[in-house]
Design an enzyme around this catalytic site. Structure first.
Site, PDB file in Angstrom:
ATOM      1  N   LYS A  70      44.584  39.190  34.287  1.00 53.13           N
ATOM      2  CA  LYS A  70      43.776  38.683  35.398  1.00 53.13           C
ATOM      3  C   LYS A  70      44.683  38.146  36.503  1.00 53.13           C
ATOM      4  O   LYS A  70      45.713  37.513  36.220  1.00 53.13           O
ATOM      5  CB  LYS A  70      42.848  37.579  34.873  1.00 53.13           C
ATOM      6  CG  LYS A  70      41.838  37.042  35.870  1.00 53.13           C
ATOM      7  CD  LYS A  70      40.927  36.037  35.170  1.00 53.13           C
ATOM      8  CE  LYS A  70      39.878  35.435  36.083  1.00 53.13           C
ATOM      9  NZ  LYS A  70      38.980  34.507  35.348  1.00 53.13           N
ATOM     10  N   SER A 146      34.307  35.322  35.766  1.00 53.71           N
ATOM     11  CA  SER A 146      35.129  35.760  36.877  1.00 53.71           C
ATOM     12  C   SER A 146      36.197  36.774  36.491  1.00 53.71           C
ATOM     13  O   SER A 146      36.904  37.291  37.356  1.00 53.71           O
ATOM     14  CB  SER A 146      35.815  34.544  37.501  1.00 53.71           C
ATOM     15  OG  SER A 146      36.697  33.918  36.560  1.00 53.71           O
ATOM     16  N   SER A 170      33.769  32.763  32.030  1.00 49.26           N
ATOM     17  CA  SER A 170      34.435  33.838  32.755  1.00 49.26           C
ATOM     18  C   SER A 170      35.135  34.873  31.895  1.00 49.26           C
ATOM     19  O   SER A 170      35.510  35.931  32.397  1.00 49.26           O
ATOM     20  CB  SER A 170      35.443  33.249  33.749  1.00 49.26           C
ATOM     21  OG  SER A 170      34.773  32.508  34.741  1.00 49.26           O
TER      22      SER A 170
END
Length: 512
Positions: A70, A146, A170
């Site tokens: 990420k 996210s 997330s």
């Protein structure tokens, strides 16, 4: 991933072969799915060649496996963007986050940095030039956030696993909506150094993969301790006490398809030897308030100075949420943290007491993925993931079925702190008895989805109240300059959260 690791260690397949295939899949699918912010093809192929040259005795537990990271973690190959035009891309240039270093030390090959919600909060803004993450099962739908690119990339089979973060769901939400597996470990278990914070007291780094067993492999590499499911996981889940808060499961927001899939998942677990029992969870609404209050308060503390300097560069979703933190004030956030500790202590006592449980089970999310063009107000969705960030408990998301449109549905298992082995063992046993985690999306690269919609217009402001004036004054004092639409949105969220936070604090004082 386990099969790939075995094949790599025995020489049945080479890392270069796997990495080349992953990069080819990315070339074909990334323009549609928006999985990557940055890819590292040359560096990944060089790492794969080095992995293939290692003698068998020197190969690590993730030897040669292509993974993604990420884009709030530092990785030496490229900048951290946090998917924000306001971010300084020079931060940590040329450095790895310790979590990334641990994956590399275990033999993993990092092929790129994945898309995310801006600074890990909100949804994509069409005004930005970053890739738009799309759900591989239906590209008109949201991936969940996210850790958006991670969920899409694993579901489409581009890579085998990824490193994400979770502050109110997330890791688990993209896993749920994309039909993969994701683990939010106990707060603090995985290092977050050189990872951009959102809410430091609730941020958690965790693995995302095809299966619970794969998440165990990744967590072992990230922590230096073995979490590969064994013991209970090999023998099933016999004797595991699973608590079910039926008041949540039967809430109107939970779709009939989700309830049916959840009931079937519980049936599968009981056939494996687990025991299910009703478990009251009266703390749930208060823990939701704790998570939101602390998250937005800490988000403003972390990002407020840059928000004031570069308001217009931030996406509308992020800036409208982060600005709410300015209206809360540090005193209210501190009181919410104390309330969270008290609620957690009460919940742990009930889990350990008469009629107690080892694991709590709910759906991960109450429905399948929502279309981008069907935006929901925050209060219209039942967030079943956020309370476990407020407690710090580990939680595992597992595919458990599909809705009428073929969209994935997900089971969430939650345990007391540091009981990741229990969760992963239960998840591995469930996945040996089911095949939902083995489904792979097959999006057509020729698909041309509709452009991302603009955020819904803010409601017409009513006559300004005293409460509105207080919120406006707090934003002004913080140096924030919202336009009328932003201001209306910030006020609406702030009023709702201030009300729940003020009710929460006196009701749950600091524990003795």
């Amino acid at each position: 991933m386990g099969d790939a690791v075995h094949a790599l260690r025995t020489g049945a397949v080479g890392s270069r072969e796997l990495v080349t295939a992953a990069l080819a899949d990315a070339d074909a699918l990334d323009p549609l799915l928006g999985v990557f912010v940055t890819r590292f093809p040359e560096q990944a192929l060089a790492a794969a060649r080095a992995a293939d040259a290692l003698p068998a005795g020197e190969r690590g537990p993730l030897h040669g496996v292509p993974l993604a990271v990420k884009d709030n973690f530092a990785a030496a190959e490229g900048p951290v963007t946090a998917q924000s035009p306001a971010h300084d891309p020079g931060l940590w240039r040329g450095l790895d986050a310790p979590a990334v270093t641990r994956l590399r030390s275990a033999g993993a090959v990092v092929i790129g940095k994945t898309t995310m919600a801006e600074y890990a909060m909100g949804r994509p803004d069409p005004a930005h030039s970053f890739p738009v993450p799309r759900n591989p099962w239906d590209v008109e739908r949201w991936t969940g956030g996210s850790s958006t690119g991670n969920g899409a990339g694993i579901a489409a089979g581009i890579f085998l696993g990824a490193l994400g973060t979770d502050t109110s769901g997330s890791v688990r939400l993209p896993a749920a909506l994309c039909g993969t597996t994701g683990l939010k470990p106990t707060h603090g278990l995985v290092p977050l150094d050189r990872c951009l914070p959102l809410s430091p007291s609730q941020d958690v780094a965790g693995p995302m993969a095809v299966s619970a067993a794969d998440c165990g492999l990744l967590l072992s590499a990230l922590t230096g301790r073995s979490y590969v499911p064994r013991g209970v996981g090999e023998a099933g889940v016999r004797g595991l006490r699973i608590g079910v808060p039926y008041g949540l499961v039967d809430a109107p927001a939970v779709t009939g398809a989700c309830r049916s899939a959840f009931a079937e998942a519980l049936r599968a677990l009981t056939e494996l030897g687990a025991e299910t029992r009703e478990f009251e969870l009266p703390e749930f609404p208060a823990l939701l308030s704790v998570n939101a209050t602390v998250m937005l308060g800490e988000a403003f503390a972390v990002h407020g100075a840059r928000l004031a300097e570069r308001w217009g560069l931030h996406g509308r979703a992020f800036r409208r949420l982060a600005a709410v933190g300015a209206a809360l004030g540090p005193g209210l956030v501190d009181r919410a943290r104390l309330a969270g500790k008290a609620l957690t202590a009460v919940l742990l006592d009930r889990m350990d007491g008469p009629g107690g449980v080892d694991v709590i089970a709910t759906p991960t999310w109450p429905a399948g993925a929502r279309p981008y063009h069907q935006e929901a107000a925050p209060g219209d969705e039942l967030n079943l993931t956020a309370p476990w960030n407020a407690t710090g408990f580990p939680a595992l998301a597992l595919p458990m079925g599909t809705d009428g449109s073929g969209l994935p549905l997900s089971l969430q298992l939650v345990a007391r702190p540091y009981a990741e082995r229990t969760l992963l063992a239960a998840g591995a046993a469930y996945q040996r008895a089911t095949a939902w985690h083995l489904r792979r999306a097959a999006p057509d690269p020729a698909t041309r989805p509709r452009p991302l919609p603009e955020p819904p217009p803010a409601p017409a402001p009513a006559q300004e109240t005293a409460a509105d004036g207080l919120v406006t004054a707090a934003l002004t004092a913080a140096g924030l300059t919202p336009d009328p639409a932003d201001l209306t949105a910030v006020r609406a969220t702030a009023h709702a959260l201030l009300k729940s936070a003020h009710e929460l604090a006196p009701a749950h004082p600091e524990p003795a």
